[in-house]
Enzyme design. Structure first.
Site, PDB file in Angstrom:
ATOM      1  N   GLU A 200       0.849  -1.194   0.000  1.00 42.28           N
ATOM      2  CA  GLU A 200       0.000   0.000   0.000  1.00 42.28           C
ATOM      3  C   GLU A 200       0.880   1.237   0.000  1.00 42.28           C
ATOM      4  O   GLU A 200       2.094   1.165   0.168  1.00 42.28           O
ATOM      5  CB  GLU A 200      -0.964  -0.016   1.195  1.00 42.28           C
ATOM      6  CG  GLU A 200      -0.291   0.030   2.550  1.00 42.28           C
ATOM      7  CD  GLU A 200      -1.260  -0.184   3.718  1.00 42.28           C
ATOM      8  OE1 GLU A 200      -2.355  -0.752   3.528  1.00 42.28           O
ATOM      9  OE2 GLU A 200      -0.904   0.227   4.831  1.00 42.28           O
ATOM     10  N   ASN A 235       8.330   0.289  13.748  1.00 45.09           N
ATOM     11  CA  ASN A 235       6.873   0.212  13.608  1.00 45.09           C
ATOM     12  C   ASN A 235       6.183  -0.351  14.840  1.00 45.09           C
ATOM     13  O   ASN A 235       5.073  -0.843  14.770  1.00 45.09           O
ATOM     14  CB  ASN A 235       6.469  -0.600  12.371  1.00 45.09           C
ATOM     15  CG  ASN A 235       7.004   0.032  11.108  1.00 45.09           C
ATOM     16  OD1 ASN A 235       6.870   1.241  10.914  1.00 45.09           O
ATOM     17  ND2 ASN A 235       7.651  -0.756  10.276  1.00 45.09           N
ATOM     18  N   GLU A 275      -7.241   0.787  14.225  1.00 52.66           N
ATOM     19  CA  GLU A 275      -6.052   1.622  14.068  1.00 52.66           C
ATOM     20  C   GLU A 275      -6.124   2.433  12.778  1.00 52.66           C
ATOM     21  O   GLU A 275      -6.468   1.898  11.720  1.00 52.66           O
ATOM     22  CB  GLU A 275      -4.791   0.744  14.054  1.00 52.66           C
ATOM     23  CG  GLU A 275      -4.577   0.002  15.366  1.00 52.66           C
ATOM     24  CD  GLU A 275      -3.213  -0.681  15.449  1.00 52.66           C
ATOM     25  OE1 GLU A 275      -2.694  -0.791  16.561  1.00 52.66           O
ATOM     26  OE2 GLU A 275      -2.662  -1.091  14.412  1.00 52.66           O
ATOM     27  N   GLU A 288      -5.692  -1.315  10.435  1.00 55.94           N
ATOM     28  CA  GLU A 288      -6.100  -2.672  10.795  1.00 55.94           C
ATOM     29  C   GLU A 288      -6.969  -2.578  12.037  1.00 55.94           C
ATOM     30  O   GLU A 288      -7.011  -1.555  12.711  1.00 55.94           O
ATOM     31  CB  GLU A 288      -4.879  -3.544  11.095  1.00 55.94           C
ATOM     32  CG  GLU A 288      -4.073  -3.075  12.299  1.00 55.94           C
ATOM     33  CD  GLU A 288      -3.128  -4.143  12.843  1.00 55.94           C
ATOM     34  OE1 GLU A 288      -3.292  -5.317  12.485  1.00 55.94           O
ATOM     35  OE2 GLU A 288      -2.255  -3.786  13.646  1.00 55.94           O
ATOM     36  N   ASN A 290      -7.479  -4.532  15.667  1.00 59.65           N
ATOM     37  CA  ASN A 290      -6.966  -5.533  16.594  1.00 59.65           C
ATOM     38  C   ASN A 290      -8.123  -6.033  17.443  1.00 59.65           C
ATOM     39  O   ASN A 290      -8.734  -5.266  18.178  1.00 59.65           O
ATOM     40  CB  ASN A 290      -5.858  -4.949  17.467  1.00 59.65           C
ATOM     41  CG  ASN A 290      -4.603  -4.654  16.655  1.00 59.65           C
ATOM     42  OD1 ASN A 290      -4.286  -5.379  15.711  1.00 59.65           O
ATOM     43  ND2 ASN A 290      -3.900  -3.605  16.999  1.00 59.65           N
ATOM     44  N   PHE A 348      18.205  -0.058  20.141  1.00 57.36           N
ATOM     45  CA  PHE A 348      17.035  -0.676  20.768  1.00 57.36           C
ATOM     46  C   PHE A 348      16.993  -2.185  20.595  1.00 57.36           C
ATOM     47  O   PHE A 348      15.934  -2.776  20.477  1.00 57.36           O
ATOM     48  CB  PHE A 348      15.738  -0.063  20.227  1.00 57.36           C
ATOM     49  CG  PHE A 348      15.671   1.421  20.404  1.00 57.36           C
ATOM     50  CD1 PHE A 348      15.338   1.968  21.631  1.00 57.36           C
ATOM     51  CD2 PHE A 348      15.957   2.280  19.355  1.00 57.36           C
ATOM     52  CE1 PHE A 348      15.281   3.334  21.809  1.00 57.36           C
ATOM     53  CE2 PHE A 348      15.911   3.652  19.523  1.00 57.36           C
ATOM     54  CZ  PHE A 348      15.573   4.174  20.749  1.00 57.36           C
TER      55      PHE A 348
HETATM   56  P1  ADP Z   1      -0.478  -3.119  20.337  1.00 53.39           P
HETATM   57  O1  ADP Z   1      -1.060  -2.385  19.185  1.00 53.39           O
HETATM   58  O2  ADP Z   1      -1.465  -3.558  21.356  1.00 53.39           O
HETATM   59  O3  ADP Z   1       0.723  -2.484  20.877  1.00 53.39           O
HETATM   60  P2  ADP Z   1       1.256  -4.902  19.016  1.00 53.39           P
HETATM   61  O4  ADP Z   1       0.956  -5.014  17.564  1.00 53.39           O
HETATM   62  O5  ADP Z   1       2.453  -4.119  19.425  1.00 53.39           O
HETATM   63  O6  ADP Z   1      -0.047  -4.455  19.704  1.00 53.39           O
HETATM   64  O7  ADP Z   1       1.346  -6.351  19.615  1.00 53.39           O
HETATM   65  C1  ADP Z   1       1.004  -6.619  20.961  1.00 53.39           C
HETATM   66  C2  ADP Z   1       1.736  -7.811  21.445  1.00 53.39           C
HETATM   67  O8  ADP Z   1       1.345  -8.941  20.766  1.00 53.39           O
HETATM   68  C3  ADP Z   1       3.204  -7.695  21.283  1.00 53.39           C
HETATM   69  O9  ADP Z   1       3.783  -8.262  22.403  1.00 53.39           O
HETATM   70  C4  ADP Z   1       3.505  -8.513  20.048  1.00 53.39           C
HETATM   71  O10 ADP Z   1       4.783  -9.078  20.133  1.00 53.39           O
HETATM   72  C5  ADP Z   1       2.426  -9.538  20.107  1.00 53.39           C
HETATM   73  N1  ADP Z   1       1.899  -9.911  18.812  1.00 53.39           N
HETATM   74  C6  ADP Z   1       1.227  -9.151  17.947  1.00 53.39           C
HETATM   75  N2  ADP Z   1       0.855  -9.843  16.883  1.00 53.39           N
HETATM   76  C7  ADP Z   1       1.286 -11.094  17.085  1.00 53.39           C
HETATM   77  C8  ADP Z   1       1.178 -12.312  16.353  1.00 53.39           C
HETATM   78  N3  ADP Z   1       0.548 -12.381  15.203  1.00 53.39           N
HETATM   79  N4  ADP Z   1       1.746 -13.415  16.862  1.00 53.39           N
HETATM   80  C9  ADP Z   1       2.365 -13.365  18.037  1.00 53.39           C
HETATM   81  N5  ADP Z   1       2.473 -12.262  18.782  1.00 53.39           N
HETATM   82  C10 ADP Z   1       1.944 -11.142  18.318  1.00 53.39           C
HETATM   83  P1  ADP Z   2       0.963  -4.275  13.024  1.00 53.30           P
HETATM   84  O1  ADP Z   2      -0.072  -5.330  12.786  1.00 53.30           O
HETATM   85  O2  ADP Z   2       2.319  -4.798  13.007  1.00 53.30           O
HETATM   86  O3  ADP Z   2       0.618  -3.450  14.203  1.00 53.30           O
HETATM   87  P2  ADP Z   2       0.082  -2.032  11.370  1.00 53.30           P
HETATM   88  O4  ADP Z   2      -0.529  -2.183  10.037  1.00 53.30           O
HETATM   89  O5  ADP Z   2      -0.829  -1.682  12.486  1.00 53.30           O
HETATM   90  O6  ADP Z   2       0.879  -3.355  11.727  1.00 53.30           O
HETATM   91  O7  ADP Z   2       1.252  -0.964  11.275  1.00 53.30           O
HETATM   92  C1  ADP Z   2       2.154  -0.728  12.333  1.00 53.30           C
HETATM   93  C2  ADP Z   2       2.807   0.633  12.170  1.00 53.30           C
HETATM   94  O8  ADP Z   2       3.478   0.727  10.912  1.00 53.30           O
HETATM   95  C3  ADP Z   2       1.846   1.792  12.162  1.00 53.30           C
HETATM   96  O9  ADP Z   2       1.571   2.238  13.450  1.00 53.30           O
HETATM   97  C4  ADP Z   2       2.609   2.828  11.360  1.00 53.30           C
HETATM   98  O10 ADP Z   2       3.565   3.465  12.145  1.00 53.30           O
HETATM   99  C5  ADP Z   2       3.333   2.012  10.341  1.00 53.30           C
HETATM  100  N1  ADP Z   2       2.569   1.902   9.081  1.00 53.30           N
HETATM  101  C6  ADP Z   2       1.815   0.864   8.695  1.00 53.30           C
HETATM  102  N2  ADP Z   2       1.285   1.086   7.483  1.00 53.30           N
HETATM  103  C7  ADP Z   2       1.707   2.303   7.069  1.00 53.30           C
HETATM  104  C8  ADP Z   2       1.507   3.097   5.897  1.00 53.30           C
HETATM  105  N3  ADP Z   2       0.770   2.675   4.892  1.00 53.30           N
HETATM  106  N4  ADP Z   2       2.116   4.302   5.828  1.00 53.30           N
HETATM  107  C9  ADP Z   2       2.881   4.730   6.862  1.00 53.30           C
HETATM  108  N5  ADP Z   2       3.115   4.040   7.968  1.00 53.30           N
HETATM  109  C10 ADP Z   2       2.534   2.832   8.106  1.00 53.30           C
HETATM  110 MG    MG Z   3      -1.029  -2.359  14.441  1.00 55.56          MG
END
Ligand code: ADP
Ligand code: ADP
Ligand code: MG
Length: 697
Positions: A200, A235, A275, A288, A290, A348
């Protein structure tokens, strides 16, 4: 209502769920792997069931193990927390099959939202605005390059099954698309067992703002406002807040309405998060959903006063929401700092080990501020390599954003964590960063403001002088002690010298430091007087009401500062008022001085007698070893592949090796043109930090 629930998770979230269940009078069951035998969630729960070896794939995410634990204990419902099985439809289905309630959304909603491609299509149909891009699957690198060209650079390459920031790459050119497609696909296959990729548009300088939704199984659905989570590295979120400093009431209402519309489209119930990514013009696009409790949910709880876990449990038990949209009021401001066992000085990267010291600040709710710390660790416990490296989620609340930030600064100042690398100094640096304070943030904040990584904070001149004055005052305390001890031989204490030279790195301060004692006396006539005297020991106790020590520090340029504190040798955390400013600093005694940590700065403050300082200046400086001709392993991890051979010439930017750590692929590249002399590690080897992977000529 349920009599007993099982928590299919570990760490802080398991502890947090247990707390609410207990308050509701519900008995709790914990599950644990071998690595978690002594974990806090096991100690807190009423019962605990062992479910297997440390790797999550053999314990926490084995559905049958959880089902066995449910049967064994007679739990009526299961809360999955976040991560692990929380978004696995087959888990919810297995529970339903066993007649056990899943404390989460309906199976259909998990399925629809679990996949980024499907959920994006659904969102578009529900009238939610989505990120422009290609909504199908992409087969290979060539197709990825073609589609990226159609969307227009930059693009975001994403794993449809992605989560936790994994399987995601930005690409600004065809070459980057090809490379990103390959590594995203590998990472997705390794992390999710699903290598479907889509592309995207990458939204430039965006903000991540998400809406908390809450629904019941009777068709009611509301939102609890937004959280902003723009401070991210890789991210993934590090600092979050509620509300967002960027949203106006109109945008908030529009985003809330779209989030609720999407939730309704999948008959959502329980807590969930929609989100969005928001551009500079406040245009927002769905990212997405959650379908679970989110890590950063406490900030919403702090501004709404609603316990989300309680709501999830009530909804799962079939209750109707007791709240309507109009009942949701946002009060004040809340911030969360995720304290991670990640070394900010090393990009990090995760750090593991024992928590030699773990002392969080006092929690509580006062009239104008609140401190909440969600954790699953304790002093002496271990942060293992098997799970998420989170230590704690420190949250503060204040009447407005500035007050919440100030409360966070103070809470971080008072938080002691020793024994492992952690990001506390980095969180402190963010709280003092002018852009953060102004609310002028985006998901690029960390990369833009710390382009070469985090090297600690350099305090401003006034702060540095206060720290220098504080160190001089502490030095007087140790000098007085030493004088008393050696003085006992001769009968009276040795005098404490007044002249000192303090050095911090290259800076040198010549100063005088004198102890003053203000004594409050009552005369024979009964009159109370205050008397400030220089450095002598207190008067006769009969007439002394109380004495208070302070130190007057005089700098060579004439500036003087008063230091009032009560540090005694051995204190690792101390609060003093220096030149009228209250400061809490972390102190460690080192040879000839102190290591002082304050607000993201980490300094060696050396306090010497002038003569000793002169001699020290003549000492040769030891040169650090030359590592410029080596490729060092930046983190503990596994070698996935070595991309070059001995004798090969490499160009700047060329891939040298790929290391996997915590399910993430890290590509190590050549920093400059060089010839590979020797390779010390092969694919499959597991390496420690700073192990030499290869050497150059
Ligand atoms: P939040 O938006 O609540 O911060 P994150 O995307 O950072 O969520 O993920 C929350 C927790 O879940 C993190 O500890 C991440 O490592 C874990 N996590 C997220 N997606 C998955 C997945 N598909 N499989 C395993 N762990 C996941
Ligand atoms: P995850 O399931 O790992 O949480 P997300 O789709 O929620 O994945 O994206 C995680 C982060 O990545 C977002 O909070 C944003 O910072 C960045 N991101 C994702 N998609 C985009 C996009 N199309 N353009 C810019 N940043 C993005
Ligand atoms: Mg996300």
């Amino acid at each position: 209502m349920f009599g007993k629930i099982l928590i299919a998770n570990r760490g802080e979230i398991a502890c947090r769920i247990i707390r609410t269940a207990r308050r509701m009078g519900i008995a709790t069951v914990a599950v644990y792997s071998d690595a978690d035998r002594n974990a806090l969630h096991v100690q807190m729960a009423d019962e605990a069931v062992h479910i297997g070896p440390p790797p999550a794939a053999q314990s926490y995410i084995v559905i049958d193990r959880i089902l066995d634990a449910v049967r064994q204990t007679g739990a009526e419902a299961v809360h999955p927390g976040y991560g692990f099985l929380s978004e696995r439809a087959e888990f919810a289905r297995a529970l339903a099959g066993a007649g056990v309630t899943f404390i989460g959304p309906p199976i259909g909603a998990i399925e629809a939202m679990g996949d980024k491609i499907t959920s994006k299509k659904l969102a578009a149909e529900a009238g939610v605005s989505t990120v422009p891009g290609f909504m199908g699957l992409i087969g290979d690198g060539d197709e990825a390059v073609r589609i990226a060209g159609e969307i227009g650079f930059p693009v975001m390459i994403k794993a449809s099954a992605g989560g936790g920031g994994k399987g995601m790459r930005i690409a600004r050119s065809a070459a980057e698309v090809r490379e990103g497609f390959r590594s995203s696909r590998n990472e997705a296959a390794a992390s999710f067992g699903d290598d479907r990729i889509f592309i995207e548009k990458f939204i430039e300088s965006p903000r991540h703002i998400e809406i908390q939704v809450l629904g019941d199984s009777h068709g009611n659905c509301i939102h609890l406002g937004e959280r902003e989570c723009s401070i991210q590295r890789r991210n993934q979120k590090v600092i979050e807040e509620a509300p967002s400093p960027f949203l106006d009431a109109e945008t908030r209402a529009a985003m809330g309405a779209q989030a609720v519309a999407l939730a309704r489209a999948v008959q959502y119930h329980s807590a969930g998060t929609v989100e969005f990514i928001v551009d500079a013009g406040r245009n927002f696009y769905f990212l997405e959903m959650n379908t679970r409790l989110q890590v950063e949910h406490p900030v919403t709880e702090l501004v709404t006063g609603i316990d989300l876990v309680e709501q999830m449990i009530r909804v799962a038990a079939g209750e109707k929401l007791a709240l309507a949209q109009e009942d949701v009021r946002l009060d004040g401001w809340a911030i969360e700092s995720r304290l991670y066992a990640e070394d900010p000085y090393r990009n990090f990267l995760p750090s593991t080990g024992r928590l030699i010291s773990y002392r969080p600040p006092a929690e509580g709710r006062w009239e104008d501020r609140a401190v909440r710390n969600d954790t699953g660790v304790y002093e002496g416990g271990e942060i293992s390599m098997y799970y998420d490296p989170m230590i704690a989620k420190l949250c503060t609340w204040g009447e407005d954003r500035d007050a919440a930030i100030e409360a966070m600064r103070e809470a971080l100042d008072a938080f002691e964590v020793e024994g492992i690398g952690h990001n506390l100094p980095f969180c402190q640096a963010v709280m003092d960063h002018p852009r953060f304070v102004a609310g002028d943030i985006s998901t690029g904040f960390i990369e833009e403001e710390f382009p070469d990584g985090f090297a600690g904070v350099t305090p401003d001149d006034e702060t540095l002088r206060r720290i220098v004055a504080g160190a001089a005052a502490m030095r007087l305390v140790t000098a007085r002690r030493a004088g008393r001890i050696s003085g006992t031989l001769t009968g009276s204490p040795l005098p404490v010298p007044a002249e000192w030279v303090v050095t911090v790195g290259e800076r040198r301060f010549d100063l005088t430091a004198e102890r003053l004692v203000t004594e409050h006396l009552r005369t024979e006539e009964g009159v109370e007087i205050g008397l400030t005297v220089k450095g002598r020991d207190p008067l006769k106790p009969q007439i002394l009401l109380h004495g208070q020590g302070s130190v007057r520090v005089g700098f060579a340029d004439g500036q003087t500062m008063m230091v009032e504190g009560d540090w005694t040798p051995g204190d690792r955390l101390t609060t003093a008022t220096i030149d009228g400013v209250r400061m809490t600093v972390k102190v460690e005694r080192i040879t000839d001085g102190f290591r002082i940590r304050y607000r993201g700065a980490d300094m060696k403050v050396i306090v010497r007698r002038p003569r000793a300082a002169e001699l020290a200046a003549l000492m040769p400086v030891k040169a650090p070893p030359d590592t410029s001709k080596m490729l060092l392993c930046p983190m503990p991890g596994l070698v996935v592949s070595i991309a070059v051979e001995e004798g090969e010439e490499v160009e700047e930017g060329q891939i040298l090796a790929t290391i996997e750590a915590m399910k993430m692929e890290n590509i190590l590249r050549a920093e400059r043109h060089a010839k590979v002399k020797k390779i010390n590690a092969a694919a499959g080897a597991s390496l420690a930090v700073d192990d030499v992977i290869m050497e150059f000529e």
